[in-house]
Design a protein around this motif. Structure first.
Motif, PDB file in Angstrom:
ATOM      1  N   VAL A 117       0.835  -1.201   0.000  1.00  0.00           N
ATOM      2  CA  VAL A 117       0.000   0.000   0.000  1.00  0.00           C
ATOM      3  C   VAL A 117       0.874   1.258   0.000  1.00  0.00           C
ATOM      4  O   VAL A 117       0.620   2.207  -0.763  1.00  0.00           O
ATOM      5  CB  VAL A 117      -0.969  -0.005   1.197  1.00  0.00           C
ATOM      6  CG1 VAL A 117      -1.659   1.336   1.352  1.00  0.00           C
ATOM      7  CG2 VAL A 117      -1.995  -1.116   1.041  1.00  0.00           C
ATOM      8  N   LEU A 118       1.907   1.276   0.827  1.00  0.00           N
ATOM      9  CA  LEU A 118       2.807   2.431   0.848  1.00  0.00           C
ATOM     10  C   LEU A 118       3.434   2.666  -0.523  1.00  0.00           C
ATOM     11  O   LEU A 118       3.495   3.803  -1.007  1.00  0.00           O
ATOM     12  CB  LEU A 118       3.918   2.224   1.881  1.00  0.00           C
ATOM     13  CG  LEU A 118       3.530   2.342   3.342  1.00  0.00           C
ATOM     14  CD1 LEU A 118       4.690   1.903   4.231  1.00  0.00           C
ATOM     15  CD2 LEU A 118       3.118   3.765   3.665  1.00  0.00           C
ATOM     16  N   THR A 119       3.872   1.597  -1.165  1.00  0.00           N
ATOM     17  CA  THR A 119       4.503   1.713  -2.472  1.00  0.00           C
ATOM     18  C   THR A 119       3.506   2.187  -3.522  1.00  0.00           C
ATOM     19  O   THR A 119       3.822   3.050  -4.347  1.00  0.00           O
ATOM     20  CB  THR A 119       5.123   0.368  -2.886  1.00  0.00           C
ATOM     21  OG1 THR A 119       6.066  -0.030  -1.879  1.00  0.00           O
ATOM     22  CG2 THR A 119       5.828   0.470  -4.221  1.00  0.00           C
ATOM     23  N   ALA A 120       2.300   1.636  -3.489  1.00  0.00           N
ATOM     24  CA  ALA A 120       1.286   2.038  -4.469  1.00  0.00           C
ATOM     25  C   ALA A 120       0.932   3.516  -4.338  1.00  0.00           C
ATOM     26  O   ALA A 120       0.751   4.213  -5.343  1.00  0.00           O
ATOM     27  CB  ALA A 120       0.031   1.178  -4.309  1.00  0.00           C
ATOM     28  N   GLN A 128       9.363  17.240  -1.857  1.00  0.00           N
ATOM     29  CA  GLN A 128       9.985  16.275  -0.947  1.00  0.00           C
ATOM     30  C   GLN A 128      10.902  15.308  -1.698  1.00  0.00           C
ATOM     31  O   GLN A 128      10.856  15.196  -2.914  1.00  0.00           O
ATOM     32  CB  GLN A 128       8.901  15.480  -0.221  1.00  0.00           C
ATOM     33  CG  GLN A 128       7.942  16.320   0.575  1.00  0.00           C
ATOM     34  CD  GLN A 128       8.615  17.018   1.728  1.00  0.00           C
ATOM     35  OE1 GLN A 128       9.460  16.455   2.403  1.00  0.00           O
ATOM     36  NE2 GLN A 128       8.240  18.267   1.962  1.00  0.00           N
ATOM     37  N   HIS A 129      11.696  14.564  -0.940  1.00  0.00           N
ATOM     38  CA  HIS A 129      12.522  13.486  -1.473  1.00  0.00           C
ATOM     39  C   HIS A 129      11.720  12.199  -1.315  1.00  0.00           C
ATOM     40  O   HIS A 129      11.875  11.460  -0.338  1.00  0.00           O
ATOM     41  CB  HIS A 129      13.851  13.406  -0.724  1.00  0.00           C
ATOM     42  CG  HIS A 129      14.667  14.644  -0.849  1.00  0.00           C
ATOM     43  ND1 HIS A 129      15.378  14.940  -1.984  1.00  0.00           N
ATOM     44  CD2 HIS A 129      14.867  15.671  -0.007  1.00  0.00           C
ATOM     45  CE1 HIS A 129      15.986  16.097  -1.829  1.00  0.00           C
ATOM     46  NE2 HIS A 129      15.694  16.572  -0.625  1.00  0.00           N
ATOM     47  N   TYR A 130      10.839  11.941  -2.279  1.00  0.00           N
ATOM     48  CA  TYR A 130       9.861  10.873  -2.130  1.00  0.00           C
ATOM     49  C   TYR A 130      10.500   9.485  -2.120  1.00  0.00           C
ATOM     50  O   TYR A 130      10.057   8.615  -1.376  1.00  0.00           O
ATOM     51  CB  TYR A 130       8.791  10.983  -3.215  1.00  0.00           C
ATOM     52  CG  TYR A 130       8.006  12.264  -3.081  1.00  0.00           C
ATOM     53  CD1 TYR A 130       7.049  12.410  -2.094  1.00  0.00           C
ATOM     54  CD2 TYR A 130       8.257  13.345  -3.918  1.00  0.00           C
ATOM     55  CE1 TYR A 130       6.342  13.590  -1.940  1.00  0.00           C
ATOM     56  CE2 TYR A 130       7.560  14.527  -3.777  1.00  0.00           C
ATOM     57  CZ  TYR A 130       6.601  14.646  -2.795  1.00  0.00           C
ATOM     58  OH  TYR A 130       5.918  15.813  -2.650  1.00  0.00           O
ATOM     59  N   ALA A 131      11.520   9.257  -2.915  1.00  0.00           N
ATOM     60  CA  ALA A 131      12.165   7.945  -2.925  1.00  0.00           C
ATOM     61  C   ALA A 131      12.816   7.662  -1.568  1.00  0.00           C
ATOM     62  O   ALA A 131      12.673   6.560  -1.022  1.00  0.00           O
ATOM     63  CB  ALA A 131      13.203   7.876  -4.044  1.00  0.00           C
ATOM     64  N   ARG A 132      13.507   8.645  -1.024  1.00  0.00           N
ATOM     65  CA  ARG A 132      14.122   8.475   0.294  1.00  0.00           C
ATOM     66  C   ARG A 132      13.060   8.239   1.370  1.00  0.00           C
ATOM     67  O   ARG A 132      13.200   7.362   2.215  1.00  0.00           O
ATOM     68  CB  ARG A 132      14.954   9.705   0.654  1.00  0.00           C
ATOM     69  CG  ARG A 132      15.638   9.566   2.021  1.00  0.00           C
ATOM     70  CD  ARG A 132      16.079  10.875   2.594  1.00  0.00           C
ATOM     71  NE  ARG A 132      14.884  11.665   2.891  1.00  0.00           N
ATOM     72  CZ  ARG A 132      14.871  12.991   2.950  1.00  0.00           C
ATOM     73  NH1 ARG A 132      15.959  13.685   2.729  1.00  0.00           N
ATOM     74  NH2 ARG A 132      13.763  13.647   3.229  1.00  0.00           N
ATOM     75  N   ASN A 133      11.986   9.020   1.325  1.00  0.00           N
ATOM     76  CA  ASN A 133      10.935   8.869   2.323  1.00  0.00           C
ATOM     77  C   ASN A 133      10.244   7.513   2.218  1.00  0.00           C
ATOM     78  O   ASN A 133       9.908   6.902   3.231  1.00  0.00           O
ATOM     79  CB  ASN A 133       9.923   9.999   2.197  1.00  0.00           C
ATOM     80  CG  ASN A 133      10.534  11.345   2.550  1.00  0.00           C
ATOM     81  OD1 ASN A 133      11.587  11.412   3.177  1.00  0.00           O
ATOM     82  ND2 ASN A 133       9.890  12.413   2.133  1.00  0.00           N
ATOM     83  N   ALA A 162      11.704   4.807   1.132  1.00  0.00           N
ATOM     84  CA  ALA A 162      12.682   3.860   1.678  1.00  0.00           C
ATOM     85  C   ALA A 162      12.653   3.863   3.207  1.00  0.00           C
ATOM     86  O   ALA A 162      12.738   2.806   3.842  1.00  0.00           O
ATOM     87  CB  ALA A 162      14.082   4.192   1.166  1.00  0.00           C
ATOM     88  N   ILE A 163      12.512   5.030   3.804  1.00  0.00           N
ATOM     89  CA  ILE A 163      12.428   5.126   5.267  1.00  0.00           C
ATOM     90  C   ILE A 163      11.185   4.407   5.775  1.00  0.00           C
ATOM     91  O   ILE A 163      11.239   3.629   6.742  1.00  0.00           O
ATOM     92  CB  ILE A 163      12.435   6.605   5.720  1.00  0.00           C
ATOM     93  CG1 ILE A 163      13.810   7.229   5.470  1.00  0.00           C
ATOM     94  CG2 ILE A 163      12.040   6.736   7.188  1.00  0.00           C
ATOM     95  CD1 ILE A 163      13.840   8.738   5.620  1.00  0.00           C
ATOM     96  N   LEU A 164      10.045   4.636   5.129  1.00  0.00           N
ATOM     97  CA  LEU A 164       8.806   3.976   5.557  1.00  0.00           C
ATOM     98  C   LEU A 164       8.867   2.465   5.374  1.00  0.00           C
ATOM     99  O   LEU A 164       8.385   1.707   6.222  1.00  0.00           O
ATOM    100  CB  LEU A 164       7.611   4.552   4.786  1.00  0.00           C
ATOM    101  CG  LEU A 164       7.208   5.968   5.172  1.00  0.00           C
ATOM    102  CD1 LEU A 164       6.147   6.493   4.219  1.00  0.00           C
ATOM    103  CD2 LEU A 164       6.714   6.015   6.605  1.00  0.00           C
ATOM    104  N   LEU A 165       9.460   2.009   4.273  1.00  0.00           N
ATOM    105  CA  LEU A 165       9.589   0.559   4.059  1.00  0.00           C
ATOM    106  C   LEU A 165      10.548  -0.067   5.068  1.00  0.00           C
ATOM    107  O   LEU A 165      10.316  -1.180   5.545  1.00  0.00           O
ATOM    108  CB  LEU A 165      10.034   0.278   2.623  1.00  0.00           C
ATOM    109  CG  LEU A 165       9.007   0.618   1.540  1.00  0.00           C
ATOM    110  CD1 LEU A 165       9.598   0.383   0.152  1.00  0.00           C
ATOM    111  CD2 LEU A 165       7.720  -0.171   1.725  1.00  0.00           C
ATOM    112  N   THR A 166      11.605   0.660   5.416  1.00  0.00           N
ATOM    113  CA  THR A 166      12.527   0.170   6.441  1.00  0.00           C
ATOM    114  C   THR A 166      11.822   0.088   7.797  1.00  0.00           C
ATOM    115  O   THR A 166      11.973  -0.896   8.530  1.00  0.00           O
ATOM    116  CB  THR A 166      13.765   1.086   6.537  1.00  0.00           C
ATOM    117  OG1 THR A 166      14.420   1.108   5.264  1.00  0.00           O
ATOM    118  CG2 THR A 166      14.728   0.607   7.603  1.00  0.00           C
ATOM    119  N   ALA A 167      11.046   1.103   8.131  1.00  0.00           N
ATOM    120  CA  ALA A 167      10.283   1.081   9.387  1.00  0.00           C
ATOM    121  C   ALA A 167       9.292  -0.080   9.394  1.00  0.00           C
ATOM    122  O   ALA A 167       9.141  -0.769  10.412  1.00  0.00           O
ATOM    123  CB  ALA A 167       9.549   2.410   9.584  1.00  0.00           C
TER     124      ALA A 167
END
Length: 134
Positions: free
Chosen positions: A78-81, A102-107, A109-114
Motif C-alpha cells: 500500500v505504501l509503495t502504491a 519532498q525526497h519521495y524515494a528516500r521517504n 525507503a524510510i517507511l519501508l525500512t520502518a
C-alpha cells in the motif's frame, strides 16, 4: 460491527456513484477508461502478485511468522502504491519545482525500512512469547 462496516461501505459507494454521475459529461469517457484500466490492472497484475506472494510466504516462512510477514507485505504494498507516482514524478512540471518538494524515494525507503523493522519486532515478540509458554 459487520453491519456498521457494511453500511459505511455502501455510503462511500453511493458517494462515489454520485460523484461520477454529477461530473461533466465530457469527463465521463476518461473516467470510464480509468475504471477499465484499474479493473484490468487489479485482475491481471495485483491479484496474481498477491497469489504468488502468499504462496511464497506459505512455502518459505515459518508458521509463527506468517501473519506478521503477510501484514508487513500488505503495508509495504500500500505504501509503495501510494508513493510510486510521486517517486517517479508523474505529473511533474519542469518550471514548477515546488510541485514535488519532498525526497519521495528516500521517504518511501524510510517507511519501508520502518515497516520491515516493525515486522521483525513483531516476529521476535511472538517467538519470545512462544518460548516462554513452553
Amino acid at each position: 460491527m459487520r453491519w456498521l462496516l457494511g453500511a459505511a461501505g455502501l455510503a462511500l459507494l453511493g458517494y462515489g456513484v454520485y460523484g461520477w454521475l454529477d461530473a461533466p459529461t465530457h469527463e465521463l469517457a476518461g473516467r470510464l477508461i480509468f475504471a477499465a484500466i484499474a479493473l484490468v490492472a487489479h485482475d491481471f497484475v495485483v491479484v496474481p502478485l498477491v497469489v504468488v506472494a502468499a504462496a511464497l510466504v506459505t512455502r518459505f516462512v515459518p508458521e509463527t511468522a506468517r501473519g506478521p510477514v503477510r501484514a508487513g507485505l500488505a503495508v509495504a504494498a500500500v505504501l509503495t502504491a501510494v508513493a510510486l507516482p510521486f517517486v517517479i514524478g508523474a505529473g511533474r512540471i519542469a518550471d514548477n519545482p515546488s510541485a514535488f518538494p519532498q525526497h519521495y524515494a528516500r521517504n518511501l525507503a524510510i517507511l519501508l525500512t520502518a515497516t520491515a523493522l516493525i515486522t521483525a519486532a513483531w516476529i521476535t515478540a511472538r517467538a519470545l512469547i512462544a518460548r516462554r509458554r513452553r
